[in-house]
Design an enzyme around this catalytic site. Structure first.
Site, PDB file in Angstrom:
ATOM      1  N   GLY A  32      29.739 -65.331  37.012  1.00 28.21           N
ATOM      2  CA  GLY A  32      28.982 -65.057  37.873  1.00 28.21           C
ATOM      3  C   GLY A  32      27.695 -64.141  37.434  1.00 28.21           C
ATOM      4  O   GLY A  32      28.182 -63.187  36.722  1.00 28.21           O
ATOM      5  N   ARG A  37      31.069 -70.849  34.134  1.00 29.45           N
ATOM      6  CA  ARG A  37      32.385 -70.383  34.515  1.00 29.45           C
ATOM      7  C   ARG A  37      33.293 -71.306  33.663  1.00 29.45           C
ATOM      8  O   ARG A  37      34.463 -71.405  33.798  1.00 29.45           O
ATOM      9  CB  ARG A  37      32.755 -70.306  35.893  1.00 29.45           C
ATOM     10  CG  ARG A  37      32.053 -69.201  36.712  1.00 29.45           C
ATOM     11  CD  ARG A  37      32.876 -69.104  37.990  1.00 29.45           C
ATOM     12  NE  ARG A  37      31.959 -68.127  39.083  1.00 29.45           N
ATOM     13  CZ  ARG A  37      32.125 -66.874  38.876  1.00 29.45           C
ATOM     14  NH1 ARG A  37      32.845 -66.458  38.154  1.00 29.45           N
ATOM     15  NH2 ARG A  37      31.545 -66.335  39.865  1.00 29.45           N
ATOM     16  N   ASP A  67      35.946 -60.167  34.142  1.00 33.39           N
ATOM     17  CA  ASP A  67      37.555 -60.263  33.353  1.00 33.39           C
ATOM     18  C   ASP A  67      37.623 -61.725  32.841  1.00 33.39           C
ATOM     19  O   ASP A  67      38.305 -61.789  31.670  1.00 33.39           O
ATOM     20  CB  ASP A  67      38.636 -59.965  34.109  1.00 33.39           C
ATOM     21  CG  ASP A  67      38.318 -60.522  35.640  1.00 33.39           C
ATOM     22  OD1 ASP A  67      37.357 -61.300  35.806  1.00 33.39           O
ATOM     23  OD2 ASP A  67      39.182 -60.288  36.631  1.00 33.39           O
ATOM     24  N   THR A 113      30.212 -57.110  36.415  1.00 36.74           N
ATOM     25  CA  THR A 113      30.630 -57.968  37.631  1.00 36.74           C
ATOM     26  C   THR A 113      29.911 -56.923  38.796  1.00 36.74           C
ATOM     27  O   THR A 113      29.980 -56.051  38.826  1.00 36.74           O
ATOM     28  CB  THR A 113      31.916 -58.074  38.018  1.00 36.74           C
ATOM     29  OG1 THR A 113      32.129 -58.001  39.244  1.00 36.74           O
ATOM     30  CG2 THR A 113      32.686 -56.654  37.618  1.00 36.74           C
ATOM     31  N   ASP A 149      35.197 -54.329  39.701  1.00 37.13           N
ATOM     32  CA  ASP A 149      36.234 -54.353  39.838  1.00 37.13           C
ATOM     33  C   ASP A 149      36.874 -54.261  38.542  1.00 37.13           C
ATOM     34  O   ASP A 149      38.323 -54.388  38.423  1.00 37.13           O
ATOM     35  CB  ASP A 149      37.143 -55.172  40.639  1.00 37.13           C
ATOM     36  CG  ASP A 149      36.754 -56.611  40.107  1.00 37.13           C
ATOM     37  OD1 ASP A 149      35.759 -56.795  39.257  1.00 37.13           O
ATOM     38  OD2 ASP A 149      37.015 -57.587  40.913  1.00 37.13           O
ATOM     39  N   GLY A 178      33.238 -59.320  47.068  1.00 39.18           N
ATOM     40  CA  GLY A 178      34.386 -58.623  46.706  1.00 39.18           C
ATOM     41  C   GLY A 178      35.417 -59.200  47.122  1.00 39.18           C
ATOM     42  O   GLY A 178      35.966 -59.461  48.124  1.00 39.18           O
ATOM     43  N   ARG A 179      35.939 -59.994  45.971  1.00 40.54           N
ATOM     44  CA  ARG A 179      37.174 -61.066  45.892  1.00 40.54           C
ATOM     45  C   ARG A 179      38.219 -60.149  45.733  1.00 40.54           C
ATOM     46  O   ARG A 179      39.177 -60.453  46.869  1.00 40.54           O
ATOM     47  CB  ARG A 179      36.842 -61.777  44.500  1.00 40.54           C
ATOM     48  CG  ARG A 179      38.081 -62.655  44.504  1.00 40.54           C
ATOM     49  CD  ARG A 179      37.883 -63.386  42.974  1.00 40.54           C
ATOM     50  NE  ARG A 179      36.819 -64.144  42.622  1.00 40.54           N
ATOM     51  CZ  ARG A 179      36.834 -65.505  43.049  1.00 40.54           C
ATOM     52  NH1 ARG A 179      37.911 -66.044  43.731  1.00 40.54           N
ATOM     53  NH2 ARG A 179      35.696 -66.196  42.916  1.00 40.54           N
ATOM     54  N   GLU A 239      34.763 -60.325  51.506  1.00 41.90           N
ATOM     55  CA  GLU A 239      34.921 -61.649  51.622  1.00 41.90           C
ATOM     56  C   GLU A 239      36.715 -61.788  51.083  1.00 41.90           C
ATOM     57  O   GLU A 239      37.073 -62.794  51.898  1.00 41.90           O
ATOM     58  CB  GLU A 239      34.333 -62.406  50.606  1.00 41.90           C
ATOM     59  CG  GLU A 239      34.455 -62.105  49.160  1.00 41.90           C
ATOM     60  CD  GLU A 239      33.832 -62.923  48.124  1.00 41.90           C
ATOM     61  OE1 GLU A 239      32.916 -64.038  48.361  1.00 41.90           O
ATOM     62  OE2 GLU A 239      33.626 -62.529  47.141  1.00 41.90           O
ATOM     63  N   GLN A 284      23.103 -60.810  47.242  1.00 43.13           N
ATOM     64  CA  GLN A 284      23.483 -59.882  46.743  1.00 43.13           C
ATOM     65  C   GLN A 284      23.330 -59.782  45.297  1.00 43.13           C
ATOM     66  O   GLN A 284      23.461 -58.756  44.413  1.00 43.13           O
ATOM     67  CB  GLN A 284      24.995 -59.524  47.052  1.00 43.13           C
ATOM     68  CG  GLN A 284      25.216 -59.007  48.459  1.00 43.13           C
ATOM     69  CD  GLN A 284      26.653 -59.339  48.960  1.00 43.13           C
ATOM     70  OE1 GLN A 284      27.438 -58.329  48.851  1.00 43.13           O
ATOM     71  NE2 GLN A 284      27.112 -60.610  49.089  1.00 43.13           N
TER      72      GLN A 284
HETATM   73  O1  F6P Z   1      31.899 -62.698  40.180  1.00 38.62           O
HETATM   74  C1  F6P Z   1      31.901 -61.977  41.321  1.00 38.62           C
HETATM   75  C2  F6P Z   1      31.816 -62.649  42.574  1.00 38.62           C
HETATM   76  O2  F6P Z   1      30.318 -62.518  43.124  1.00 38.62           O
HETATM   77  C3  F6P Z   1      32.655 -62.589  43.639  1.00 38.62           C
HETATM   78  O3  F6P Z   1      32.279 -61.520  44.505  1.00 38.62           O
HETATM   79  C4  F6P Z   1      32.396 -63.997  44.326  1.00 38.62           C
HETATM   80  O4  F6P Z   1      33.745 -64.183  45.074  1.00 38.62           O
HETATM   81  C5  F6P Z   1      32.318 -64.792  43.285  1.00 38.62           C
HETATM   82  O5  F6P Z   1      31.627 -64.163  42.311  1.00 38.62           O
HETATM   83  C6  F6P Z   1      31.327 -65.970  43.849  1.00 38.62           C
HETATM   84  O6  F6P Z   1      31.209 -66.939  42.691  1.00 38.62           O
HETATM   85  P1  F6P Z   1      30.170 -67.969  42.702  1.00 38.62           P
HETATM   86  O7  F6P Z   1      28.893 -67.825  42.306  1.00 38.62           O
HETATM   87  O8  F6P Z   1      30.704 -69.074  41.572  1.00 38.62           O
HETATM   88  O9  F6P Z   1      30.097 -68.689  44.079  1.00 38.62           O
END
Ligand code: F6P
Length: 359
Positions: A10, A72, A103, A125, A129, A170-171, A222, A280
């Site tokens: 991301g 990704r 990570d 990130t 985390d 915040g996964r 989240e 964000q």
């Molecule tokens: O990489 C962190 C993050 O921002 C997480 O907080 C969130 O769940 C995820 O990426 C969202 O990913 P995407 O951009 O693939 O929707």
């Protein structure tokens, strides 16, 4: 030296500042040449690249996103994916690779390093985390955006006598929730580290309103989890859908709406939800993140020249150091007791003295 650079996973504010610092110090101090691989590991696998010279990095410091774009893509999941990456590096005569990512991206960097590629990692990130480093760039910007949103939500909550639920990213870790919740003066902060009891959340809000307050702000990460059986997914994070990305992550999101419904049902107070989502991650990095990202970039190119391969730049205290990639990948860095105590100290309390943030 000829150095490759890529950004994976991301996006996050400050990626361009890292790229700029790597290229500037590399060209000014070491006479390096740079190749940027596009769209994360996909660009390395499929040999999609640009020349990263002074023209390519001009004016990018305040820009969000990444001029190298990102994905990704996980080469370890593709047939001969890692071999294809190594072949591309050879074809370009790349002597070292700077991989900027979280990570997932760094786990691929580690696999390539194990196969003999000269890789240096830079941690990224907004979730903050990653183990081994005190702060990742992008986090400060995300917290500022979330805090501003909470401030804005405050005035409308107050005007309407409402409970407002703000869902932030915040996964696995609640760093954004707890920092923005404290900075924005939230009344309840819910983080993935501490599954919460919805009845106690409702009690907290009810008690606050019984003391004469007529609105409340709830900040929820989240990835936060209900401890009680509120919905079929209790005890697990709320998912947007059942699909997974190439690193095995499901799409989170939706807890804010469920929470608002359950709070309203239990308290009778009108409740609304705001989901901040990718707002964000977008836009210009804060000054703090520009400086931090620049320091990470300078450290990374110095590590390339000191032969610190298989390692990641890391912030410890106020110093940039080098740590093995394996240390950063060993676990998630969840919210620490120190920060939980801060939140706990300023939140409204229930009668139960055992409670901490999230209840
Ligand atoms: O990489 C962190 C993050 O921002 C997480 O907080 C969130 O769940 C995820 O990426 C969202 O990913 P995407 O951009 O693939 O929707």
């Amino acid at each position: 030296m000829k150095v490759g650079v890529l950004t994976g996973g991301g996006d996050c504010p400050g990626l361009n500042a890292v790229i700029r610092a790597v290229v500037r110090k590399g060209s000014f101090h070491y006479q390096d040449e740079f190749v940027g691989f596009l769209e994360g590991w996909r660009g390395l696998m499929e040999n999609k690249s640009i020349v990263l010279d002074s023209a390519a990095i001009a004016g990018i410091l305040p820009r969000g996103g990444t001029i190298l774009r990102t994905s990704r893509t996980n080469p370890a999941k593709k047939q001969d994916g890692l071999d294809a990456c190594i072949a591309t590096l050879k074809a370009h005569g790349i002597e070292a690779l700077v991989a900027i990512g979280g990570d997932d991206t760094l786990s691929v960097a580690k696999k390539l390093s194990d196969r003999g590629v000269n890789v240096v990692g830079v941690p990224k990130t907004i979730d903050n985390d990653l183990a081994g480093t005190d702060y990742t760039f992008g986090f400060d910007t995300a917290v500022n955006i979330a805090t501003e949103a909470i401030d804005r939500v405050h005035t409308t909550a107050e005007a309407h006598n409402r409970v407002m639920v703000v869902e932030v990213m915040g996964r696995d870790a609640g760093w954004i929730a707890i920092h923005s919740g404290v900075a924005g003066g939230a009344d309840v902060i819910l983080i993935p580290e501490q599954p919460f009891d919805i009845d106690r959340v409702a009690d907290t809000i009810r008690q606050r309103h019984s003391r004469g307050r007529y609105f409340s702000i709830v900040v929820v990460a989240e990835g936060a989890k209900f401890s009680s059986d509120v919905n079929p997914q209790h005890g697990a994070p709320i998912l947007q859908d059942l699909g997974k990305d190439e690193f095995g992550h499901a799409r989170l999101g939706g807890i804010g709406n469920i929470l608002a419904r359950e709070i309203e049902k239990r308290t009778g107070f009108e409740t609304r939800t705001v989901v901040l989502g990718h707002i964000q991650r977008g836009g210009s990095p804060s000054a703090f993140d520009r400086v931090l990202a620049t320091r990470y970039g300078l450290q990374a190119i110095d590590m390339v020249h000191s032969g610190d391969f298989g390692c990641m730049a890391a912030l410890r205290g106020n110093k940039l150091i080098s740590i093995p990639l394996a240390d950063a990948l060993s676990k998630n860095r969840t919210v620490d007791q120190e920060m939980i105590k801060v939140a706990d100290g300023i939140l409204d309390r229930l009668v139960d003295e055992q409670e901490t943030v999230g209840t």
